[in-house]
Design an enzyme around this catalytic site. Structure first.
Site, mmCIF file in Angstrom:
data_model
loop_
_atom_site.group_PDB
_atom_site.id
_atom_site.type_symbol
_atom_site.label_atom_id
_atom_site.label_comp_id
_atom_site.label_asym_id
_atom_site.label_seq_id
_atom_site.Cartn_x
_atom_site.Cartn_y
_atom_site.Cartn_z
ATOM 1 N N SER A 137 0.832 -1.070 -0.026
ATOM 2 C CA SER A 137 -0.179 0.085 -0.093
ATOM 3 C C SER A 137 0.724 1.202 0.109
ATOM 4 O O SER A 137 2.234 1.207 0.545
ATOM 5 C CB SER A 137 -0.912 0.081 1.388
ATOM 6 N N TYR A 150 -1.978 -0.119 10.320
ATOM 7 C CA TYR A 150 -1.857 -0.385 8.926
ATOM 8 C C TYR A 150 -0.628 -0.031 8.561
ATOM 9 O O TYR A 150 -0.165 -0.891 7.509
ATOM 10 C CB TYR A 150 -3.279 0.330 8.281
#
Ligand code: NAP
Length: 239
Positions: A137, A150
């Protein structure tokens, strides 16, 4: 001198984790259309209705289940050339307010799950001169508020992929971290995203990411793509 001919995917064997929905499903469908023989792993064990695939119920946090999914893929298709470590989850919000179990789960699924899949796949990938692709990501490249756990998992995933690149290059294995920004999927739905949020309209599609995975896999074997950052035009690169 060129780096060689594009790699033909027909007849190669891939395992995709988190294949039941979203990016993983788009990757699986694209690879299937290119003639790749597939193992599909997700907790639900969905086969996406694709012919000839080996679909396994597999929680990537569980080493035994991941080993079994790799074994089943190799037994059915004779080898493993490609791992796409895609299974993942996320939740948005200030870290101090994030449920501790959810925070732990984010790291366990995204980072430890990727390590589990890589550990099981690497002996097969080195045998074949294969590819290890992680779906990381942009949260693995920059710190983002509301995404601390995250980011921790995704920075970990990117670092892990970069280290493996150095460990495995001489054995002919290419390691690629794909780092997308917003993709319109079920990701974090009910945990910071809602189906009616306007941002979803301008996010990338799962197919946009799948196309880049296929691009990386089909590059001539004489070159490798180590990291790809991709974001929708609606997202600034600094955010
Ligand atoms: P998604 O639509 O929610 O799909 C997640 C997939 O992972 C599902 O197939 C799910 O299947 C599987 N999964 C979740 N937990 C699992 C576990 N413990 N073990 C095995 N499989 C598990 O999300 P997505 O957007 O496609 O996300 C795929 C990857 O892209 C993730 O790594 C995510 O971090 C990354 N990513 C997403 C975005 C985005 O904006 N959507 C952006 C950048 C990166 P089951 O529920 O059946 O297990």
């Amino acid at each position: 001198m060129s780096s060689g001919d594009p790699v033909a995917l027909e007849g190669r064997v891939a395992l995709v984790t988190g294949a039941s929905r979203g990016i993983g499903a788009a990757v699986a469908r694209s690879l299937h259309a290119a003639g790749v023989k597939l193992g599909l792993a997700s907790r639900g064990g969905d086969d996406l209705g694709l012919e000839g695939v080996v679909a396994r119920e597999c929680d990537v946090r569980d080493r035994g289940q991941v080993d079994a999914a790799v074994r089943a893929t190799v037994e059915a298709h004779g080898a493993l050339d490609i791992l796409v470590a895609n299974a993942g989850m996320g939740a948005y919000g200030p870290f101090a307010e994030l449920d501790p179990d959810t925070a732990d789960d984010i790291v366990a699924v995204n980072l430890v799950g990727t390590m589990n899949a890589a550990r099981a796949a690497i002996p097969h990938l080195t045998e074949q001169g294969g590819d290890l692709v992680t779906v990381a990501s942009v949260a693995g490249l920059r710190g983002l508020p509301g995404e601390a756990a995250y980011c921790a998992s995704k920075f970990g995933q990117v670092g892990f992929t970069r280290a493996l690149d150095q460990e495995l290059r001489e054995q002919g294995v290419r390691c690629t971290a794909i780092c997308p920004g917003g993709v319109a999927t079920d990701f974090a739905m009910g945990a910071g995203r809602t189906p009616d949020m306007p941002e979803l309209q301008t996010m990338m599609s799962p197919q946009d990411v799948a196309d880049v995975v296929v691009f990386a896999l089909t590059r001539p074997r004489g070159l490798r793509i180590m990291d790809v950052a991709m974001r929708p035009m609606s997202e600034p690169s600094a955010g």
